[in-house]
Design an enzyme around this catalytic site. Structure first.
Site, short mmCIF file in Angstrom:
data_model
loop_
_atom_site.label_atom_id
_atom_site.label_comp_id
_atom_site.label_asym_id
_atom_site.label_seq_id
_atom_site.Cartn_x
_atom_site.Cartn_y
_atom_site.Cartn_z
N LEU A 32 23.88 64.80 64.13
CA LEU A 32 24.46 64.29 62.87
C LEU A 32 25.83 63.64 63.10
O LEU A 32 26.67 63.64 62.20
CB LEU A 32 24.55 65.41 61.81
CG LEU A 32 23.21 66.08 61.47
CD1 LEU A 32 23.39 67.18 60.42
CD2 LEU A 32 22.18 65.06 60.97
N THR A 121 17.96 47.21 73.47
CA THR A 121 18.60 46.24 72.61
C THR A 121 18.64 44.85 73.23
O THR A 121 18.67 44.72 74.47
CB THR A 121 20.06 46.70 72.32
OG1 THR A 121 20.79 45.62 71.76
CG2 THR A 121 20.78 47.12 73.59
N TYR A 149 28.22 48.80 75.83
CA TYR A 149 27.04 49.23 75.05
C TYR A 149 25.76 48.67 75.68
O TYR A 149 24.83 49.41 76.00
CB TYR A 149 27.18 48.78 73.59
CG TYR A 149 25.89 48.91 72.81
CD1 TYR A 149 25.29 50.16 72.63
CD2 TYR A 149 25.24 47.79 72.27
CE1 TYR A 149 24.09 50.29 71.94
CE2 TYR A 149 24.05 47.91 71.58
CZ TYR A 149 23.48 49.16 71.41
OH TYR A 149 22.29 49.29 70.73
N ILE A 223 33.07 34.79 57.91
CA ILE A 223 32.16 34.12 58.85
C ILE A 223 32.96 33.90 60.13
O ILE A 223 34.01 33.23 60.10
CB ILE A 223 31.70 32.76 58.30
CG1 ILE A 223 30.89 32.95 57.01
CG2 ILE A 223 30.89 31.99 59.33
CD1 ILE A 223 30.42 31.65 56.37
N ARG A 297 34.27 35.14 67.37
CA ARG A 297 34.53 36.39 68.10
C ARG A 297 34.06 36.21 69.53
O ARG A 297 33.02 35.58 69.77
CB ARG A 297 33.75 37.54 67.47
CG ARG A 297 34.33 38.03 66.18
CD ARG A 297 33.55 39.21 65.66
NE ARG A 297 32.13 38.92 65.55
CZ ARG A 297 31.28 39.61 64.80
NH1 ARG A 297 31.72 40.65 64.12
NH2 ARG A 297 30.00 39.29 64.74
N1 LIG Z 1 20.59 49.03 64.31
C1 LIG Z 1 20.33 48.01 65.12
O1 LIG Z 1 20.33 46.83 64.69
C2 LIG Z 1 19.99 48.27 66.58
C3 LIG Z 1 19.76 47.17 67.41
C4 LIG Z 1 19.42 47.39 68.75
C5 LIG Z 1 19.28 48.69 69.23
N2 LIG Z 1 19.55 49.75 68.42
C6 LIG Z 1 19.39 51.11 68.98
O2 LIG Z 1 18.54 51.86 68.13
C7 LIG Z 1 18.90 53.24 68.14
C8 LIG Z 1 19.11 53.73 66.73
O3 LIG Z 1 20.11 52.93 66.12
P1 LIG Z 1 20.54 53.18 64.58
O4 LIG Z 1 20.99 51.86 64.06
O5 LIG Z 1 19.47 53.91 63.89
O6 LIG Z 1 21.82 54.10 64.82
P2 LIG Z 1 22.27 55.41 64.02
O7 LIG Z 1 23.68 55.65 64.43
O8 LIG Z 1 21.97 55.28 62.57
O9 LIG Z 1 21.32 56.53 64.64
C9 LIG Z 1 21.59 57.20 65.86
C10 LIG Z 1 21.31 58.68 65.63
O10 LIG Z 1 21.49 59.37 66.88
C11 LIG Z 1 22.25 60.56 66.63
N3 LIG Z 1 22.94 60.88 67.89
C12 LIG Z 1 23.84 60.12 68.57
N4 LIG Z 1 24.25 60.75 69.68
C13 LIG Z 1 23.59 61.94 69.74
C14 LIG Z 1 23.58 63.03 70.62
N5 LIG Z 1 24.38 63.06 71.72
N6 LIG Z 1 22.79 64.09 70.37
C15 LIG Z 1 22.00 64.10 69.27
N7 LIG Z 1 21.96 63.10 68.37
C16 LIG Z 1 22.75 62.02 68.60
C17 LIG Z 1 23.17 60.21 65.49
O11 LIG Z 1 23.65 61.32 64.77
C18 LIG Z 1 22.26 59.31 64.64
O12 LIG Z 1 21.53 60.08 63.70
C19 LIG Z 1 20.14 53.33 69.03
O13 LIG Z 1 19.74 53.74 70.31
C20 LIG Z 1 20.68 51.91 69.03
O14 LIG Z 1 21.40 51.64 70.21
C21 LIG Z 1 19.89 49.58 67.10
#
Ligand SMILES: NC(=O)c1ccc[n+]([C@@H]2O[C@H](COP(=O)([O-])OP(=O)(O)OC[C@H]3O[C@@H](n4cnc5c(N)ncnc54)[C@H](O)[C@@H]3O)[C@@H](O)[C@H]2O)c1
Length: 338
Positions: A32, A121, A149, A223, A297
């Site tokens: 969380l 990603t 990242y 933007i 950026r």
């Molecule tokens: N949102 C995007 O557009 C996007 C794009 C590319 C990749 N991703 C990847 O998708 C995945 C999910 O992304 P999201 O947008 O849902 O992010 P998010 O932050 O909403 O979800 C990540 C979840 O992992 C949990 N978490 C993090 N570290 C932890 C740990 N050490 N132990 C237990 N729980 C842990 C967090 O509490 C959270 O609930 C990630 O790996 C992110 O890198 C997301």
């Protein structure tokens, strides 16, 4: 049994929802840190499941789970994902994203997990340099992350692939997401009323930021650069609806049952510019708001769009929500509810 890490977060929760709707047996592990107990509570209303509030770095407790439950599939979402923060604090990213993934892969592989699904990603591609006549990124495009990242995810990919080489029972699917957007497609009295949706803090994703501006939760939207080599000068991105992405994960579980391990881009194969998204939000919400022009950026490529032919042909995937109106309307309904 399926272990889902990061299931209280944005994308993970949508996958948990679809798995619960399919009556799958699952354990959700999340500390969380960026996810929400409220999301877990909402999901528990769909169907009860086992939720473990635990940090992946507590390796011994994670190992207990592998000993206690017969886990055959791991879907690993847990990670930090703020690019800017990763530049300021790279170790935080390498520890949480890479080191924790190494430990999870080690435990999964040694406890008989045969399907490992990993959230990667488009950031692994860095700033794409295209050969003449090419403007889409396929999975063979050279990887060259330009921030910690993206590098933390590419290193994790490598670890997963290397482990699969020495343990033939350990198979993986790596999904490289482009821009994920939208919220739970759920109807209540004919109105779309998402039960779960996107909530990052700080929010860095374009669509929720614009919607927050439309709803007066922010004063304006900036933007970053309007002099790119694109039709309207602003950056173009490939937005995939989160429920389509969740469906890809469900398909991925079946896919590795019968196929070799593989890596897939997840996107619709076409993009929208920042100005197009802003204008669509204005039209759909019927709200006007302040738009500022800021400078470019560093590290923002002008166009990031997937070549998605591989996932379509090999996984037989068909998008359901490839429609900007659906993406924005679902995200808007969610944003109004939080
Ligand atoms: N949102 C995007 O557009 C996007 C794009 C590319 C990749 N991703 C990847 O998708 C995945 C999910 O992304 P999201 O947008 O849902 O992010 P998010 O932050 O909403 O979800 C990540 C979840 O992992 C949990 N978490 C993090 N570290 C932890 C740990 N050490 N132990 C237990 N729980 C842990 C967090 O509490 C959270 O609930 C990630 O790996 C992110 O890198 C997301």
């Amino acid at each position: 049994m399926i272990l889902i890490t990061g299931g209280a977060g944005y994308i993970g929760s949508h996958v948990v929802k679809q798995l619960l709707e399919k009556n799958e047996d699952l354990i959700v592990l999340d500390n969380l840190s960026t996810g929400f107990q409220k999301t877990i509570d909402t999901l528990q209303n769909i169907k009860k499941f086992c939720f473990i509030n635990l940090d992946l770095k507590e390796i011994h407790k994670v190992e207990e789970l592998f000993k206690k439950y017969k886990i055959n599939t791991v879907i690993h979402f847990a990670a930090f994902s703020q690019v800017g923060e990763s530049i300021q604090n790279p170790i935080k990213y390498y520890m949480n994203n890479t080191v924790n993934t190494i430990n999870l892969v080690r435990l999964a592989s040694s406890h008989g997990v045969n399907k490992f699904i990993f959230s990667s990603t488009a950031a692994v591609y860095g700033e794409p340099k295209f050969k003449l006549g090419k403007n889409l990124i396929d999975e063979d495009f050279r990887t060259n992350p330009i921030n910690p990242y993206g590098m933390s995810k590419l290193m994790s990919e490598k670890v997963i692939k290397d482990e699969a080489k020495v343990n033939c029972k350990f198979k993986y699917v790596i999904f490289r997401y482009f821009n994920v957007a939208g919220a739970d497609i759920y109807f209540d009295d004919n109105n779309i009323q998402p039960r779960i949706g996107e909530c990052h803090s700080p929010e860095t994703h374009l669509i929720p930021l614009i919607l927050k501006t439309a709803l007066n939760k922010r004063e304006n939207i900036a933007i970053f650069g309007d002099d790119y080599n694109t039709p309207d000068g602003t950056c173009i991105r490939d937005y995939i609806h989160v429920d389509d992405l969740a469906d890809i994960h469900i398909k991925g579980i079946d896919y590795i049952e019968y196929n070799d391990s593989d890596t897939f881009n997840c996107g619709y194969g076409h993009g929208y510019s920042v100005k197009e998204i802003i204008n669509s939000v204005k039209t759909l919400t019927q709200k006007n708001f302040k738009v500022l022009n800021d400078k470019r950026r560093e590290g923002d490529p002008s166009v990031l769009v997937s070549d998605n032919n591989k996932i379509i042909s090999k996984m037989n995937w068909k998008a359901k929500y490839d429609d900007l109106n659906i993406i924005i309307n679902s995200a808007y309904a969610w944003e109004k509810s939080i």
